[in-house]
Design a protein around this motif. Structure first.
Motif, PDB file in Angstrom:
ATOM      1  N   UNK A  14       0.842  -1.202   0.000  1.00 41.99           N
ATOM      2  CA  UNK A  14       0.000   0.000   0.000  1.00 41.99           C
ATOM      3  C   UNK A  14       0.873   1.246   0.000  1.00 41.99           C
ATOM      4  N   UNK A  15       0.502   2.222  -0.839  1.00 44.41           N
ATOM      5  CA  UNK A  15       1.125   3.537  -0.782  1.00 44.41           C
ATOM      6  C   UNK A  15       0.019   4.584  -0.832  1.00 44.41           C
ATOM      7  N   UNK A  16      -0.021   5.436   0.182  1.00 46.39           N
ATOM      8  CA  UNK A  16      -1.080   6.437   0.306  1.00 46.39           C
ATOM      9  C   UNK A  16      -0.465   7.832   0.296  1.00 46.39           C
ATOM     10  N   UNK A  17      -1.071   8.715  -0.469  1.00 45.24           N
ATOM     11  CA  UNK A  17      -0.622  10.106  -0.536  1.00 45.24           C
ATOM     12  C   UNK A  17      -1.842  11.002  -0.360  1.00 45.24           C
ATOM     13  N   UNK A  18      -1.874  11.770   0.730  1.00 43.41           N
ATOM     14  CA  UNK A  18      -3.038  12.586   1.071  1.00 43.41           C
ATOM     15  C   UNK A  18      -2.823  14.051   0.690  1.00 43.41           C
ATOM     16  N   UNK A  19      -3.813  14.624   0.023  1.00 40.55           N
ATOM     17  CA  UNK A  19      -3.887  16.073  -0.226  1.00 40.55           C
ATOM     18  C   UNK A  19      -2.562  16.647  -0.719  1.00 40.55           C
ATOM     19  N   UNK A  20      -2.032  16.060  -1.766  1.00 42.69           N
ATOM     20  CA  UNK A  20      -0.750  16.485  -2.330  1.00 42.69           C
ATOM     21  C   UNK A  20      -0.979  17.567  -3.383  1.00 42.69           C
ATOM     22  N   UNK A  21      -0.274  18.682  -3.245  1.00 39.42           N
ATOM     23  CA  UNK A  21      -0.336  19.742  -4.252  1.00 39.42           C
ATOM     24  C   UNK A  21       0.633  19.382  -5.379  1.00 39.42           C
ATOM     25  N   UNK A  22       0.063  19.042  -6.546  1.00 39.89           N
ATOM     26  CA  UNK A  22       0.876  18.609  -7.684  1.00 39.89           C
ATOM     27  C   UNK A  22       0.923  19.662  -8.793  1.00 39.89           C
ATOM     28  N   UNK A  23       0.531  20.884  -8.483  1.00 39.20           N
ATOM     29  CA  UNK A  23       0.434  21.926  -9.506  1.00 39.20           C
ATOM     30  C   UNK A  23       1.747  22.112 -10.255  1.00 39.20           C
ATOM     31  N   UNK A  24       2.846  22.226  -9.522  1.00 40.06           N
ATOM     32  CA  UNK A  24       4.139  22.502 -10.146  1.00 40.06           C
ATOM     33  C   UNK A  24       4.867  21.229 -10.590  1.00 40.06           C
ATOM     34  N   UNK A  25       4.363  20.066 -10.170  1.00 41.70           N
ATOM     35  CA  UNK A  25       5.027  18.804 -10.490  1.00 41.70           C
ATOM     36  C   UNK A  25       4.224  17.965 -11.473  1.00 41.70           C
ATOM     37  N   UNK A  26       3.076  18.471 -11.898  1.00 40.57           N
ATOM     38  CA  UNK A  26       2.184  17.665 -12.718  1.00 40.57           C
ATOM     39  C   UNK A  26       2.801  17.377 -14.081  1.00 40.57           C
TER      40      UNK A  26
END
Length: 287
Positions: A14-26
């Motif tokens: 399992x890998x969980x990522x919560x509420x990640x801002x990906x604006x600059x990394x998208x």
């Protein structure tokens, strides 16, 4: 750019990522994951290409992708329009065994995992309830001791599934495509789905969708954001990954089965897009 986002769920499922801002990394590419993926959009507008369809993406949507399923997220990014998402990737067989005591919930999950739902998106979810659930478990998981982490992660996924089930019941929710079904781009993806294992001929594809070769190429790029050859390569590599993980076929047989008769070229293309040779990928999957 790698097509296969290989998260190595062999070490921890399992890998969980919560509420990640990906604006600059998208990064806007076709890709796939080793495990099953649940994507929840907190902020962001755009579309998702999956299962040969194009559907709208907006805050409050939850999209699910099956193991090794090819998909692409397209976003309308601009100043003041961030992309914030939560992403949960896991081995479905592990969650399925955890759900054994909960018969109806396990059946619901298996529809997501192995069913034919299309498009694969939940809309109209109660955002306040979802956000609260994610926030509560994020805090809970951050405090979990290592020996209890997997159990806590499974409990979170069970709670999320229960919320989805309460909104969708036994019938999976639907969403309206951005355009009418069977647009030119969707017809191209459907044709590739039927013919990716053969030597590619643009003229044959253009004839099948009743467009000129130049026109079909331009329409596809405008709608999907990539060219036909790149999409075909992504589809072939996705299939190769699946076969390397699940079948007893040799690497050479797999190359032939996806339309690549030049074995050396298949190995080079696979490593370029996955980051591992097909042999190493097969060994790592078996481990």
């Amino acid at each position: 750019m790698k097509i296969m986002n290989y998260m190595n769920l062999n070490q921890h499922p399992v890998q969980l990522s919560f509420s990640k801002d990906r604006t600059d990394e998208f990064t806007d590419i076709f890709h796939a994951h080793q495990g099953m993926e649940l994507l929840y959009v907190h902020k962001g507008q755009g579309s998702v290409v999956v299962n040969q369809q194009i559907v709208e993406l907006s805050p409050g949507c939850l999209v699910f992708f099956r193991p090794f399923q090819l998909h692409r997220i397209q976003l309308n990014l601009s100043p003041g329009s961030p992309y914030i998402r939560s992403l949960f990737v896991f081995e479905p067989a592990v969650l399925d065994s955890f759900l054994a005591p909960f018969v109806t919930l396990q059946s619901f999950f298996r529809q997501l995992w192995k069913g034919s739902a299309s498009p694969q998106i939940f809309t109209g979810l109660p955002q306040e309830s979802v956000e609260r659930l994610l926030s509560d478990y994020r805090k809970q998981l951050s405090a979990a001791v290592p020996e209890a982490l997997l159990e806590e992660q499974m409990l979170f996924l069970v709670a999320l599934l229960q919320l989805l089930k309460s909104r969708g019941g036994s019938i999976l929710p639907t969403a309206s495509p951005i355009q009418s079904k069977s647009t030119a781009a969707e017809l191209v993806m459907e044709w590739i789905e039927e013919h990716y294992m053969e030597e590619f001929q643009l003229d044959q594809l253009a004839k099948a969708v009743h467009l000129s070769p130049n026109h079909v190429s331009a329409v596809f790029r405008q709608s999907i954001g990539t060219n036909i050859t790149e999409y075909l390569t992504a589809r072939r590599i996705r299939q190769a990954c699946w076969l390397l993980k699940t079948s007893d076929m040799t690497v050479q047989e797999i190359g032939l089965s996806i339309g690549l008769s030049n074995f050396s070229y298949f190995c080079q293309l696979f490593k370029k897009n996955v980051g591992l040779s097909p042999y190493r990928f097969k060994r790592s999957s078996q481990s």
